[in-house]
Design a protein around this motif. Structure first.
Motif, short mmCIF file in Angstrom:
data_model
loop_
_atom_site.label_atom_id
_atom_site.label_comp_id
_atom_site.label_asym_id
_atom_site.label_seq_id
_atom_site.Cartn_x
_atom_site.Cartn_y
_atom_site.Cartn_z
N LEU A 155 0.35 20.70 6.87
CA LEU A 155 0.85 19.32 6.84
C LEU A 155 1.76 18.98 8.01
CD1 LEU A 155 1.65 18.95 3.01
CD2 LEU A 155 -0.45 18.41 4.24
N ALA A 156 2.14 19.95 8.80
CA ALA A 156 3.07 19.72 9.90
C ALA A 156 2.61 18.64 10.88
CB ALA A 156 3.33 21.03 10.65
N PRO A 157 1.31 18.52 11.20
CA PRO A 157 0.89 17.48 12.15
C PRO A 157 1.06 16.05 11.64
CG PRO A 157 -0.76 19.24 12.00
CD PRO A 157 0.19 19.43 10.88
N ILE A 158 1.21 15.88 10.34
CA ILE A 158 1.33 14.53 9.79
C ILE A 158 2.79 14.09 9.90
CG2 ILE A 158 0.87 13.03 7.82
CD1 ILE A 158 -1.03 15.13 6.74
N GLN A 159 3.10 13.34 10.93
CA GLN A 159 4.48 12.93 11.20
C GLN A 159 4.70 11.43 10.96
OE1 GLN A 159 7.04 15.03 11.98
NE2 GLN A 159 5.56 16.68 11.63
N LYS A 160 3.62 10.69 10.71
CA LYS A 160 3.75 9.25 10.48
C LYS A 160 2.52 8.77 9.70
CE LYS A 160 1.73 8.30 15.04
NZ LYS A 160 1.94 7.62 16.35
N THR A 161 2.55 7.51 9.29
CA THR A 161 1.42 6.95 8.56
C THR A 161 0.19 6.94 9.46
OG1 THR A 161 2.98 5.50 7.41
CG2 THR A 161 0.64 4.98 7.19
N VAL A 162 -0.93 7.43 8.95
CA VAL A 162 -2.14 7.59 9.76
C VAL A 162 -2.92 6.28 9.88
CG1 VAL A 162 -4.39 8.74 9.87
CG2 VAL A 162 -2.34 10.05 9.29
N PHE A 163 -3.06 5.52 8.81
CA PHE A 163 -3.85 4.29 8.76
C PHE A 163 -5.34 4.57 9.00
CE2 PHE A 163 0.36 2.46 9.73
CZ PHE A 163 0.45 1.52 8.73
N ILE A 164 -5.69 4.89 10.26
CA ILE A 164 -7.09 5.20 10.60
C ILE A 164 -7.15 6.65 11.09
CG2 ILE A 164 -9.05 4.69 12.09
CD1 ILE A 164 -8.12 1.81 12.24
N PRO A 189 -9.61 10.35 11.88
CA PRO A 189 -8.57 11.30 12.25
C PRO A 189 -7.67 10.71 13.36
CG PRO A 189 -10.76 12.30 12.32
CD PRO A 189 -10.96 10.84 12.25
N PRO A 190 -6.44 11.20 13.47
CA PRO A 190 -5.56 10.72 14.54
C PRO A 190 -6.19 10.93 15.92
CG PRO A 190 -4.31 11.99 12.94
CD PRO A 190 -5.76 12.17 12.59
N ALA A 191 -5.79 10.10 16.86
CA ALA A 191 -6.37 10.14 18.20
C ALA A 191 -6.20 11.50 18.87
CB ALA A 191 -5.77 9.04 19.07
N ASP A 192 -5.12 12.22 18.53
CA ASP A 192 -4.86 13.52 19.18
C ASP A 192 -5.35 14.70 18.35
OD1 ASP A 192 -3.10 13.23 17.11
OD2 ASP A 192 -1.30 13.80 18.24
N CYS A 193 -6.20 14.42 17.34
CA CYS A 193 -6.69 15.50 16.48
C CYS A 193 -7.62 16.42 17.26
CB CYS A 193 -7.42 14.91 15.28
SG CYS A 193 -8.13 16.15 14.17
N GLN A 194 -7.40 17.75 17.16
CA GLN A 194 -8.21 18.74 17.86
C GLN A 194 -9.19 19.44 16.93
OE1 GLN A 194 -7.99 19.02 21.18
NE2 GLN A 194 -6.45 17.39 21.10
N ASN A 195 -9.14 19.12 15.66
CA ASN A 195 -10.00 19.81 14.68
C ASN A 195 -11.35 19.12 14.62
OD1 ASN A 195 -11.12 21.20 12.60
ND2 ASN A 195 -9.73 20.46 11.02
N ALA A 220 0.83 -1.20 0.00
CA ALA A 220 0.00 0.00 0.00
C ALA A 220 0.86 1.25 0.00
CB ALA A 220 -0.92 0.01 1.21
N ILE A 221 0.34 2.30 -0.62
CA ILE A 221 0.92 3.64 -0.54
C ILE A 221 -0.16 4.53 0.05
CG2 ILE A 221 1.89 5.59 -1.81
CD1 ILE A 221 2.79 3.61 -3.96
N PHE A 222 0.11 5.11 1.22
CA PHE A 222 -0.90 5.86 1.95
C PHE A 222 -0.81 7.36 1.68
CE2 PHE A 222 -0.42 1.95 4.36
CZ PHE A 222 -1.74 1.60 4.60
N GLY A 223 -1.97 8.01 1.69
CA GLY A 223 -2.02 9.44 1.46
C GLY A 223 -1.21 10.23 2.46
N SER A 224 -1.20 9.80 3.71
CA SER A 224 -0.44 10.52 4.73
C SER A 224 1.05 10.50 4.42
CB SER A 224 -0.70 9.91 6.11
OG SER A 224 -0.38 8.53 6.12
N ASP A 225 1.54 9.40 3.86
CA ASP A 225 2.96 9.32 3.51
C ASP A 225 3.28 10.20 2.31
OD1 ASP A 225 3.52 7.55 5.58
OD2 ASP A 225 3.04 5.80 4.35
N ILE A 226 2.36 10.26 1.35
CA ILE A 226 2.57 11.14 0.20
C ILE A 226 2.64 12.59 0.66
CG2 ILE A 226 1.50 12.03 -1.91
CD1 ILE A 226 0.37 9.23 -2.39
N LEU A 227 1.75 12.98 1.57
CA LEU A 227 1.70 14.37 2.03
C LEU A 227 2.90 14.73 2.89
CD1 LEU A 227 -2.09 14.67 2.92
CD2 LEU A 227 -0.92 15.67 0.95
N ARG A 228 3.32 13.84 3.78
CA ARG A 228 4.40 14.19 4.70
C ARG A 228 5.79 14.07 4.09
NH1 ARG A 228 6.91 9.95 7.55
NH2 ARG A 228 6.15 7.86 6.97
#
Length: 277
Positions: free
Chosen positions: A162-171, A173-179, A132-140
């Motif tokens: 894009l700064a918050p994207i520091q690793k592959t997201v998989f699922i 929004p991330p658990a620490d997402c505040q948006n 797989a190639i994940f969107g989060s990896d393309i962006l970061r």
């Protein structure tokens, strides 16, 4: 199934496996993915799967599988499988409920969104180990400067976004997402679709109509022909799609370099109807 030459008499032969022992990703107790491939079960052959658990609004992030087709089966709950058809450039959404499937051809951009809690999906692949190639990896991993330059964007805003994207997201929004201004659960499932009730009916396609094409209702209107383009009237000329570069995989002919591009190379075409003996 690919031909297997393994020795099934060996004590290392595996016929069963517990997927809970091989987690791929875990966001929390309600959102996680377990995986199974030939690396865990050596008698699998040319198949593999992901066991996916999601709660409402959680997304298996946009991605592609470059080596496999994905068949998504809904065991419980409900989800929307969304994909981009590269032949029509349409974003399509397919709601599925228990007992229903959605199929994603190899290499197509897609994602899944859970629309109720306790959603359980089974993603089945026709490859021994799905890639797989994940969107989060393309962006970061793509430089923000390049993205800003290519798409005429503000580089500082791109970097900030894009700064918050520091690793592959998989699922996501991330658990620490505040948006919380644009919940994912309301963005995809209700786009031009009623709940799925009729099998074997493709959405958003009218009979005898090409997607995103308006019927020509004006009398005596000639079809549009691109200026300076010549019809393919050479005898015994094979269709353009058969003259794609030998890259070892399918390529959408619309993205091939056209004549005039410095990377364009016209391959010779065999016009003989019979093979040379």
């Amino acid at each position: 199934m690919a031909t297997s030459y393994m020795d099934y008499t060996l004590p290392s032969t595996q016929f069963t496996y517990d997927l809970s022992k091989n987690p791929l990703f875990k966001k929390d107790e309600n959102n996680y993915i377990n995986s199974l491939s030939i690396n865990q079960l050596n008698t699998l052959g040319n198949t593999s799967l992901l066991d996916i658990f999601l709660s409402t609004g959680n997304v298996v992030e946009p991605h592609i599988h470059q080596n496999a087709t994905e068949l998504v089966y809904c065991i419980s709950g409900a989800a929307v499988v969304s994909l981009i058809n590269p032949f029509t450039n349409e974003l399509l959404h397919f709601p599925i409920t228990p007992g229903q499937v959605a199929n994603v051809p190899q290499g197509w951009w897609h994602y899944e969104v859970a629309t109720v809690d306790h959603t359980h999906l089974l993603a089945i692949f026709d490859a021994p180990v799905p890639e797989a190639i994940f969107g989060s990896d393309i962006l970061r991993l793509t430089p923000a400067k390049l993205l800003a330059y290519t798409y005429c964007l503000d580089e500082k805003k791109v970097q900030e976004a894009l700064a918050p994207i520091q690793k592959t997201v998989f699922i996501g929004p991330p658990a620490d997402c505040q948006n919380s201004t644009a919940p994912v659960s309301s963005s995809a499932p209700n786009v031009n679709h009623q709940p799925y009730v009729m099998p074997n009916v493709q959405p958003n396609v009218q009979p005898n109509m090409q997607p995103n094409m308006q019927a020509n209702t004006e009398p005596n209107m000639q079809p549009y022909v691109q200026p300076d383009s010549q019809p393919n009237n050479q005898p015994n000329m094979q269709p353009y799609v058969n003259r794609l570069p030998y890259w070892g995989t399918w390529v959408d002919p619309r993205i091939i370099h056209e004549p005039g591009c410095p990377y364009y190379t016209e391959l010779p075409v065999n016009t003989n109807n019979q093979e040379e003996r």
